[in-house]
Design an enzyme around this catalytic site. Structure first.
Site, PDB file in Angstrom:
ATOM      1  N   HIS A   1       5.597   0.743  -2.325  1.00 22.10           N
ATOM      2  CA  HIS A   1       6.263  -0.348  -2.253  1.00 22.10           C
ATOM      3  C   HIS A   1       5.640  -1.138  -0.884  1.00 22.10           C
ATOM      4  CE1 HIS A   1       9.318  -3.449  -1.933  1.00 22.10           C
ATOM      5  NE2 HIS A   1       9.335  -3.324  -0.760  1.00 22.10           N
ATOM      6  N   GLU A   2       5.845  -0.038   0.131  1.00 20.93           N
ATOM      7  CA  GLU A   2       5.477  -0.524   1.515  1.00 20.93           C
ATOM      8  C   GLU A   2       3.881  -0.804   1.703  1.00 20.93           C
ATOM      9  OE1 GLU A   2       7.697  -1.713   3.405  1.00 20.93           O
ATOM     10  OE2 GLU A   2       9.519  -0.728   2.550  1.00 20.93           O
TER      11      GLU A   2
ATOM     12  N   HIS B   1       2.924  -4.064   0.718  1.00 22.77           N
ATOM     13  CA  HIS B   1       3.054  -5.179   1.954  1.00 22.77           C
ATOM     14  C   HIS B   1       1.802  -5.033   2.714  1.00 22.77           C
ATOM     15  CE1 HIS B   1       7.337  -6.464   1.237  1.00 22.77           C
ATOM     16  NE2 HIS B   1       7.544  -5.220   1.385  1.00 22.77           N
TER      17      HIS B   1
ATOM     18  N   HIS C   1      -0.834  -6.992   1.173  1.00 22.05           N
ATOM     19  CA  HIS C   1      -0.415  -8.645   1.447  1.00 22.05           C
ATOM     20  C   HIS C   1      -0.926  -8.921   2.612  1.00 22.05           C
ATOM     21  CE1 HIS C   1       2.610 -11.716   0.486  1.00 22.05           C
ATOM     22  NE2 HIS C   1       1.429 -12.444   0.431  1.00 22.05           N
TER      23      HIS C   1
END
EC number: 3.4.24.16
Length: 704
Positions: free
Chosen positions: A497-498, A501, A504
């Site tokens: 998940h991290e 980021h 992104h």
């Protein structure tokens, strides 16, 4: 979680409230004061320094403020009739980059430095710069020049992203109250400064909390030997258990002694209770008062205006509808857990009180997983040594997104355990950015899991591109002699998940720093990373992420199938807890007369069906309230509607490692950063309006 600094272009989620800054920047003609600090503009490289002393941090903070203010003053004195796109808007955007990079080196060390004095100096720098940011964001003289530019500029002749920058600058100026009388502006400014300080202190208190409890081996019943052996011992041969995640969750999930779990849960949810309760009692009314002065009914209405949800009405309807749909599932899961507890109490001679306590929840949810799906996380984690997981994760992301990662040797980092990687486009060889991995707990370190944007990927004044730089900061268990750090499956999910980021941050390629990386709507920011969590529930991906730490043997098909099947375990209670936190957040930001602890207790009983422990105050430990998710915690669930829609309609359909779909995702969702509205990006990707079908299915519910 995205942790966002006060810089509007990074929008680190800890500011006094709302990512409210206009972040006025400086003009081309007046850039000379910063030139000496701007060697990074030569080639856009990573020039972040992590060796500044407390004295240097203090001095450079004052220098940055003085130099920046001078340029603001020069811009503010421009004849309003002579304002142009070049000497106003483009100039503001150009210098914004310099300020952000300099600020990073001053305010990020508070989260990661091993030196307490450096952390303290960095925290003070953050406070000082935050006050300055608010001063500059409230510059009516610059706001008037931006408004004038919007009125006189031929919008058709500037690029769409520049037009968006101009329109948002005017919008943010009004949200800062620059259209209001001077007396009101000054009142808002003073309150914003105080709110900023309160937010920084709230999270500093949590980061610096060093509470630990002491237990005998008998009191740690059923915890595995490898965990107990990793603990620090006291002089009387007992064990120190901190409240950091690598200690707290293993105890809450596996310790069979109810009293031990009760003490841990009580301590965990009374962290910083006294000081952070006082902060909330001051912070929440301040937010409400600022919102009222700006013409909004509540602080929640103020922040939601800029999100995809748009209104408190939409958020309330979403949460209430989901809560009702999940109610039967939650009741069934509670009944199953209560039966487990009754049976265990009878077998072990514990008193059965006929209810599920807060300290029972993790423990019996873990048992549910083991009983229903035969998934033993202690056995499973032996297949997830951190080196294997990291290699597999990096390979999957490289293949999926058309990237290549290369570890930097002898990298300049803030701690010897930190690694640095360079990211290139696989097809062209173009350097897109760099990322740091900071994986293990340290004293004073940020104690959750988050991605920090450190350097924006955007255009520099000469038209060249600055590389984006990000840091992934997590707290996995430390490796020790003869045994690497082993991750639970939920930690593998967090890692994925991290890192979503991080991608992104790196893959976004915008013209303006304000739109770089994860600078999207708060209720959209989790969409890309949540979507990528699906890979850790795919058998082929899990094979790439796993290998037994002792002999390198692969994870068995049987164990994999059981793990994947367990995805829906406890999904009712887990989602209801997210609804509880979202409702508490909404309530506290719509009615400031409420008591935070009481409101949390009310929703725990009404929605979750598990009472909060008397004497605790979970909201005082809820970093999101003071970390930029104020009035916006619902965004985690809201954005899952979008992330699941993307995954099931495209990746699941076309193949989750399909490079064409991966590049489509990179180009249409990651690359635009915040230069487009989140809903527009979704429609570009899906070729239709998003819907809830996949989300409801992921929660074990049937779509209507």
């Amino acid at each position: 979680m995205i942790v966002r600094c006060l810089s509007a272009a990074r929008r680190l989620h800890r500011v006094g409230g709302s990512g409210i800054l206009l972040r006025m920047t400086l003009g081309r003609e007046a850039m000379s004061p910063l030139q000496a600090m701007s060697s990074y503009t030569v080639d856009g490289r990573n020039v972040l320094r992590w060796d500044l002393s407390p004295e240097q941090i203090k001095r450079r903070t004052e220098e940055l403020i003085a130099q920046t203010k001078q340029v603001y003053d020069d811009i503010g004195m421009l004849d309003i009739e002579e304002v142009t796109y070049e000497n106003c808007l483009q100039a503001l955007a150009d210098v914004e980059v310099k300020y952000i990079v300099e600020r990073t080196m001053l305010d990020f060390p508070q989260h990661v430095s091993s030196d307490k004095e450096v952390r303290a100096a960095s925290t003070e720098a953050d406070k000082r710069l935050s006050r300055f940011d608010i001063e500059m964001s409230m510059r009516e003289d610059i706001f008037l020049r931006i408004v004038r530019l919007k009125e006189t500029c031929d919008l058709g002749k500037i690029k769409p992203e520049a037009r968006r920058y101009l329109e948002k600058s005017v919008k943010m100026g009004k949200r800062n109250g620059l259209h209001l009388p001077e007396q009101v502006q000054n009142e808002i400014k003073a309150m914003k400064k105080r709110m900023s300080e309160l937010c920084i202190d709230f999270n500093k208190n949590l980061n610096e909390d060093d509470t630990f409890l002491v237990f005998s081996k008998a009191e740690l019943g059923a915890l595995p030997d490898d965990f107990i052996d990793s603990l620090e011992k006291t002089d009387d041969n007992k064990y120190k258990i901190t409240l950091k995640y690598p200690h707290y969750f293993p105890v809450m999930k596996k310790c069979c002694i109810p009293e031990t779990r009760r003490k841990m849960e009580m301590a965990f949810n009374t962290r910083c209770k006294e000081e952070n309760t006082i902060i909330l009692q001051e912070l929440l009314p301040l937010r409400a008062k600022v919102a009222k002065l700006l013409g909004y009914s509540t602080h929640a209405d103020f922040v939601l205006e800029m999100n995809t949800a748009k209104s408190t009405h939409h958020v309330t309807a979403f949460l209430d509808d989901l809560s009702q749909k999940l109610k039967p599932l939650g009741e069934a899961e509670r009944e199953f857990i209560l039966n487990l507890k009754k049976k265990e109490c009878e077998e072990k001679g514990f008193e059965y009180d006929g209810k599920i306590n807060a300290w029972d929840l993790h423990y019996y949810m873990t048992q549910t997983e083991e009983l229903k799906y035969s998934v033993d996380q202690e056995i499973l984690k032996e297949y997830f040594p951190i080196e294997v997981v990291t290699e597999g994760l990096l390979n999957i992301y490289q293949e999926l997104l058309g990237l290549s990662f290369e570890q930097v040797t002898d990298a300049h980092v803030w701690n010897k355990s930190v690694t640095l990687y360079t990211v290139k486009d696989k097809a062209t060889g173009e350097v897109l950015g760099q990322f740091y991995l900071d994986l293990y707990p340290r004293e004073g370190k940020y104690n959750h899991a988050a991605c920090f944007g450190l350097q924006p990927g955007c255009l520099l004044p000469d038209g060249s591109r600055m590389m984006s730089v990000a840091a992934l900061v997590v707290n996995f268990s430390q490796p020790r002699a003869g045994r690497p750090s082993l991750l639970r499956h939920d930690e593998v999910r967090t890692y994925f998940h991290e890192f979503g980021h991080v991608m992104h941050q790196i893959c976004a390629q915008t013209d303006f720093a304000r739109f770089s990386g994860t600078n999207v709507e708060t209720d959209f920011v989790e969409v890309p990373s949540q979507m990528l969590e699906n890979w850790v529930w795919d058998t082929d991906s899990l094979r790439r992420l796993s290998k037994h730490y002792k002999d390198g043997s692969p994870i068995t098909d049987d164990l994999l199938e059981k793990l994947v099947a367990s995805r829906l375990v406890n999904t009712g209670l887990l989602t209801l807890r997210q609804i509880v936190l979202s409702k508490v957040d909404q309530s506290l930001h719509t009615n400031t007369s409420l008591d935070a602890a009481s409101e949390y207790a009310k929703y725990c009983t009404e929605i979750l069906g598990v009472a909060a422990t008397p004497g605790t105050n979970m909201p005082a430990t809820f970093g999101h309230l003071a970390g930029g998710y104020d009035g916006q915690y619902y965004g985690y669930l809201w954005s899952e509607v979008f992330s699941m829609d993307m995954f099931y309609s495209c990746f699941k359909k076309e193949g989750i490692m399909n490079p064409e779909v991966g590049m489509k995702y990179r180009n249409l969702i990651l690359k635009p950063g915040g230069s487009l509205d989140g809903m527009d990006m979704l429609q570009n990707f899906l070729k239709r309006e998003p819907n809830q079908k996949a989300f409801l299915m992921s929660r074990g519910l049937h779509a209507p």
